[in-house]
Structures are given as structure tokens and as C-alpha cells.
Write a protein that holds these residues in place. Structure first.
Motif, PDB file in Angstrom:
ATOM      1  N   LEU A  51      -9.217 -10.938  -5.544  1.00  0.00           N
ATOM      2  CA  LEU A  51      -8.831  -9.610  -6.012  1.00  0.00           C
ATOM      3  C   LEU A  51      -9.096  -9.424  -7.503  1.00  0.00           C
ATOM      4  CD1 LEU A  51      -5.465  -8.919  -4.132  1.00  0.00           C
ATOM      5  CD2 LEU A  51      -7.822  -8.519  -3.393  1.00  0.00           C
ATOM      6  N   LYS A  52      -9.505 -10.515  -8.159  1.00  0.00           N
ATOM      7  CA  LYS A  52      -9.772 -10.476  -9.597  1.00  0.00           C
ATOM      8  C   LYS A  52      -8.527 -10.039 -10.378  1.00  0.00           C
ATOM      9  CE  LYS A  52     -13.969 -11.393  -8.345  1.00  0.00           C
ATOM     10  NZ  LYS A  52     -14.417 -12.818  -8.322  1.00  0.00           N
ATOM     11  N   ALA A  87      -3.977  -0.549  -4.969  1.00  0.00           N
ATOM     12  CA  ALA A  87      -2.513  -0.652  -4.986  1.00  0.00           C
ATOM     13  C   ALA A  87      -2.035  -1.326  -6.258  1.00  0.00           C
ATOM     14  CB  ALA A  87      -2.029  -1.421  -3.761  1.00  0.00           C
ATOM     15  N   ALA A  88      -2.771  -2.309  -6.719  1.00  0.00           N
ATOM     16  CA  ALA A  88      -2.379  -3.071  -7.908  1.00  0.00           C
ATOM     17  C   ALA A  88      -2.384  -2.224  -9.169  1.00  0.00           C
ATOM     18  CB  ALA A  88      -3.289  -4.277  -8.075  1.00  0.00           C
ATOM     19  N   LEU A  89      -3.124  -1.118  -9.160  1.00  0.00           N
ATOM     20  CA  LEU A  89      -3.152  -0.251 -10.333  1.00  0.00           C
ATOM     21  C   LEU A  89      -1.772   0.326 -10.629  1.00  0.00           C
ATOM     22  CD1 LEU A  89      -6.495   1.701  -9.710  1.00  0.00           C
ATOM     23  CD2 LEU A  89      -6.094  -0.187 -11.311  1.00  0.00           C
ATOM     24  N   ARG A  90      -0.951   0.457  -9.590  1.00  0.00           N
ATOM     25  CA  ARG A  90       0.409   0.994  -9.778  1.00  0.00           C
ATOM     26  C   ARG A  90       1.436  -0.106  -9.982  1.00  0.00           C
ATOM     27  NH1 ARG A  90       4.527   2.510 -10.984  1.00  0.00           N
ATOM     28  NH2 ARG A  90       5.666   4.436 -10.502  1.00  0.00           N
ATOM     29  N   LEU A 135       0.827  -1.210   0.000  1.00  0.00           N
ATOM     30  CA  LEU A 135       0.000   0.000   0.000  1.00  0.00           C
ATOM     31  C   LEU A 135       0.864   1.264   0.000  1.00  0.00           C
ATOM     32  CD1 LEU A 135      -2.843  -0.896   2.530  1.00  0.00           C
ATOM     33  CD2 LEU A 135      -2.963  -0.894   0.039  1.00  0.00           C
ATOM     34  N   TYR A 136       1.850   1.316   0.877  1.00  0.00           N
ATOM     35  CA  TYR A 136       2.669   2.514   1.001  1.00  0.00           C
ATOM     36  C   TYR A 136       3.493   2.767  -0.257  1.00  0.00           C
ATOM     37  CZ  TYR A 136       1.769   3.512   5.958  1.00  0.00           C
ATOM     38  OH  TYR A 136       1.195   3.870   7.154  1.00  0.00           O
ATOM     39  N   THR A 137       4.085   1.721  -0.816  1.00  0.00           N
ATOM     40  CA  THR A 137       4.915   1.936  -2.010  1.00  0.00           C
ATOM     41  C   THR A 137       4.069   2.352  -3.206  1.00  0.00           C
ATOM     42  OG1 THR A 137       4.859  -0.459  -2.440  1.00  0.00           O
ATOM     43  CG2 THR A 137       6.800   0.409  -1.334  1.00  0.00           C
ATOM     44  N   VAL A 171     -10.521  -4.368   2.362  1.00  0.00           N
ATOM     45  CA  VAL A 171      -9.127  -4.740   2.132  1.00  0.00           C
ATOM     46  C   VAL A 171      -8.911  -5.087   0.661  1.00  0.00           C
ATOM     47  CG1 VAL A 171      -7.328  -6.413   2.683  1.00  0.00           C
ATOM     48  CG2 VAL A 171      -8.780  -5.504   4.504  1.00  0.00           C
ATOM     49  N   ALA A 172      -9.851  -5.827   0.097  1.00  0.00           N
ATOM     50  CA  ALA A 172      -9.747  -6.188  -1.318  1.00  0.00           C
ATOM     51  C   ALA A 172      -9.716  -4.945  -2.195  1.00  0.00           C
ATOM     52  CB  ALA A 172     -10.904  -7.101  -1.715  1.00  0.00           C
ATOM     53  N   LEU A 173     -10.537  -3.939  -1.849  1.00  0.00           N
ATOM     54  CA  LEU A 173     -10.556  -2.698  -2.610  1.00  0.00           C
ATOM     55  C   LEU A 173      -9.205  -1.993  -2.524  1.00  0.00           C
ATOM     56  CD1 LEU A 173     -11.987  -0.480  -4.229  1.00  0.00           C
ATOM     57  CD2 LEU A 173     -12.810   0.454  -2.046  1.00  0.00           C
ATOM     58  N   LEU A 174      -8.640  -1.898  -1.307  1.00  0.00           N
ATOM     59  CA  LEU A 174      -7.334  -1.264  -1.141  1.00  0.00           C
ATOM     60  C   LEU A 174      -6.262  -2.005  -1.936  1.00  0.00           C
ATOM     61  CD1 LEU A 174      -7.416  -0.474   2.684  1.00  0.00           C
ATOM     62  CD2 LEU A 174      -7.573   1.173   0.808  1.00  0.00           C
TER      63      LEU A 174
END
Length: 373
Positions: free
Chosen positions: A158-159, A136-139, A99-101, A129-132
Motif C-alpha cells: 500500500l506504500k 481510505a487511508a487518505l482520511r 472503507l465505510y468509515t 483493492v490496494a487503490l481502495l
């Protein structure tokens, strides 16, 4: 020119993901990469800090001082580190670091980001949590998963597109023994069948099931002993001791606390047991295989990917103390099976779970992403 790579991990005390990271950074090419490491917290509790392990490898280690659950200060320190380091790629490990990175790197669009997922975490079933994790996965350019079980878990909850997931199994370079004699230290008879498990005292690891199974084993083999090694990070020790007394196993089950001499522990055992209720990989399994020990474990998560049922060990349903006891007795009663399974496990380690294989597979992921820079 070398590529600059920063690894970021949530914690840096002894644990499966942290030991994996030490093995990985030990194996990655120093001719191709300049490696650095940052971490948020180091709560060794009864275990130990691993900061010195990485510094002894010549890897700069940065403490982000993120001790609380949420720390804006740690985020700002990470941003400053990213700005000063001018990294080509950042590789995060564990959920908080992910999340932080991903948040910090929105300020550095030219820096690649990948992450490793080390466990099929239950919290991914939580919609928030799944949404967060999806945000994060978008980056993240790529996610390394350490087993097919973790890959399937991410695809389900997480799809995550499977094309974005790269499977890289844990790997290990066997360590040398120190010469410690654990049978002598704990006053165990040389001829007693010795079972053992290694891992933090956590409900995940199935210690309660193992204690119940041990009571069944001792009714058939009264001389058998069980050694439980691991630090108590969830306050379970007193309850486990009470269970041991209730089952009449005083003196037959030893809670040995945290120990770092894993090769010596494994060498002292006749059989290694991992009765986990869920598991991302189980680094300790290949540590047992490195010492040619047969394994009895739960058929959950990635364990069937590591342990070949009937060849390197036996697998049983999770939470089933009767089935677990039966498998333990089956192996202990046949010395030829013990030896054969141990040899097969060592051969499987050398074939599939080496540090070199892990590092090379990770380098292929890095080089593919970095080739366009």
C-alpha cells in the motif's frame, strides 16, 4: 471531559480480530473515554455472536445491518450514528469497516479516524483493492498494525509511510478455566500425548499439513492424539475427514467443532500447534502461552515475533509436513523441554503481550491525536 470513541468492525462473531477488540475495550480507560461499538454483520455460523460480550462490558452496540457485500443502507445508518454520536475519534477494524468509515467521515471533518490492520491480507496485492485501501487511508490519521509483519506488508503493497504506522501487539488477560475435561469428553486416554490446534477450519490455518504430519508422528508414537477445535466457515470439514481416513488416523484425530472454553482446551494439551500458511498475529498463540503450553508453529508472518524459536517453542517452514512432524516429536519426547518451554511462554506473555500493555499503547495513540482537540 471524556472523549467519545466509536469502534467500527466488519463482523462480530468469534474470530481473532473480534476477540482482540473485546480485550482492547476491556482494558481501555473508562475515566478517559466513552466507548461505543458498531458492526456491519454477525454471521456466527458454527461459532457464536459476540454482541453480548460487549454489552456485558457496558458498551453500547449498534447493528448497522450491512449483511450484503455492498450496503448503502448500512452506510446511511453509519452516517446517522456519526451525526448523533458526535464522536471525537472513530477506530475501524477490518477492510470493509475501513472503507465505510473513511467514506462516511468525509462529512465530519473534525472527527479523527484511525484503523487497525489485523492481517497481511493477500487481497492487498490486488491493484484495485490496494487503490481502495489507499483512498481510505487518505482520511485515516494513523494506522495501528498488530505486528512488524503487517507493518512491512502495508509498507510494501500500500506504500503506507512508516511514520503513519503504530505497532501495538495483541494482548490478553488470561481467562479462568471452567473445569471442562476435554480428554474425558472425547474419550482420550489420560496417558496419550495430546496435540491440539484451535482456529476456524480454513486453508490459511494449515490443517491439511498438520494431518499429514500427524500420520508421521503416529508412526513413531502410536498412542498420540490430535484435537482440532474450530468452526467450519469454508466448508472444509468433509474434506478434512476424508484426509484423516486416507492417512489411517480414524480415532486419532478429532474434529471437535467450535468450543468457547479455550483455557480448558489448552490446559488439556501437551503441546499446541499452529501450522498456518500466513498469519497476522495469531491470538491463539498467546492463549496457549497463558496456559504454559509449548508451541510448534510455522515460521510465517508475525509468528516469529510471538514464539521464540528454541525457547517458547519450535518454528518450521510453512507447508512442510516432514519438518512439522519432526518438531512435534522433538518436543513430545522430552517432558523437561515441554515444561521449560511452557514456563518460558507464560513469562513472555506476562512481559510483552498483556491486555494492560496493549491498552496503554493504544491510549498513547489516541491521546496524541486527541491532544489538539
Amino acid at each position: 471531559m471524556k472523549k467519545r470513541i466509536l469502534h467500527v468492525i466488519t463482523t462480530l462473531s468469534v474470530g481473532g480480530a473480534e476477540i482482540h477488540l473485546r480485550e482492547l475495550l476491556s482494558g481501555l480507560s473508562r475515566e478517559k473515554y466513552d466507548l461505543e461499538l458498531a458492526f456491519f454483520k454477525e454471521e456466527a455460523q458454527e461459532a457464536r455472536s459476540m454482541v453480548a460480550d460487549f454489552r456485558n462490558l457496558g458498551i453500547p452496540v449498534h447493528d448497522l445491518k450491512g449483511r450484503g457485500r455492498v450496503s448503502l443502507g448500512a452506510l446511511f445508518r453509519l452516517v446517522r450514528l456519526l451525526k448523533s454520536g458526535k464522536y471525537d475519534l472513530v477506530h475501524s477494524h477490518l477492510f470493509r469497516a475501513d472503507l465505510y468509515t473513511s467514506l462516511a467521515l468525509r462529512l465530519f471533518p473534525r472527527t479523527m479516524l484511525i484503523n487497525s490492520v489485523h492481517n497481511p491480507e493477500d487481497f492487498y496485492t490486488n491493484p484495485l483493492v490496494a487503490l481502495l485501501a489507499r483512498l481510505a487511508a487518505l482520511r485515516q490519521e494513523r494506522t495501528i498494525v498488530i505486528s512488524q509483519a503487517v507493518r512491512d506488508h502495508l509498507a510494501r503493497y500500500l506504500k503506507t509511510p512508516r511514520a503513519k504506522l503504530s505497532l501495538v501487539y495483541y494482548g490478553l488477560k488470561p481467562r479462568s478455566r471452567t473445569g471442562a475435561d476435554f480428554r474425558k469428553e472425547y474419550g482420550l486416554p489420560a496417558e496419550a500425548p495430546l496435540l491440539g490446534t484451535v482456529g476456524r477450519l480454513s486453508k490459511q490455518k494449515g490443517h491439511y499439513v498438520l494431518i499429514k504430519a500427524m500420520a508421521r508422528v503416529c508412526r513413531e508414537l502410536p498412542q498420540a492424539r490430535l484435537l482440532i477445535i474450530g468452526h467450519d466457515d469454508q466448508g472444509l470439514r468433509d474434506d478434512l475427514l476424508a484426509r484423516i481416513r486416507e492417512e489411517g488416523l480414524d480415532g486419532k484425530v478429532i474434529l471437535g467443532g467450535f468450543r468457547d472454553e479455550i483455557p480448558d482446551i489448552m490446559a488439556s494439551l501437551d503441546l499446541f500447534c499452529l501450522p498456518s500458511l500466513w498469519e497476522g498475529f495469531g491470538m491463539v498463540l498467546i492463549e496457549a502461552m497463558a496456559e504454559s503450553k509449548p508451541i510448534v508453529a510455522s515460521r510465517v508472518g508475525s509468528i516469529p515475533e510471538v514464539v521464540e524459536d528454541g525457547k517458547t517453542g519450535l518454528l518450521v517452514p510453512p507447508g512442510d509436513d516432514k519438518a512439522l512432524a519432526g518438531a512435534l516429536l522433538q518436543v513430545l519426547r522430552d517432558r523437561e523441554t515441554v515444561a521449560a518451554m511452557g514456563r518460558a511462554g507464560r513469562a513472555r506473555l506476562e512481559e510483552r503481550f498483556t491486555r494492560r500493555a496493549m491498552a496503554e499503547a493504544t491510549e498513547r495513540v489516541y491521546d496524541h491525536l486527541l491532544s489538539g482537540i
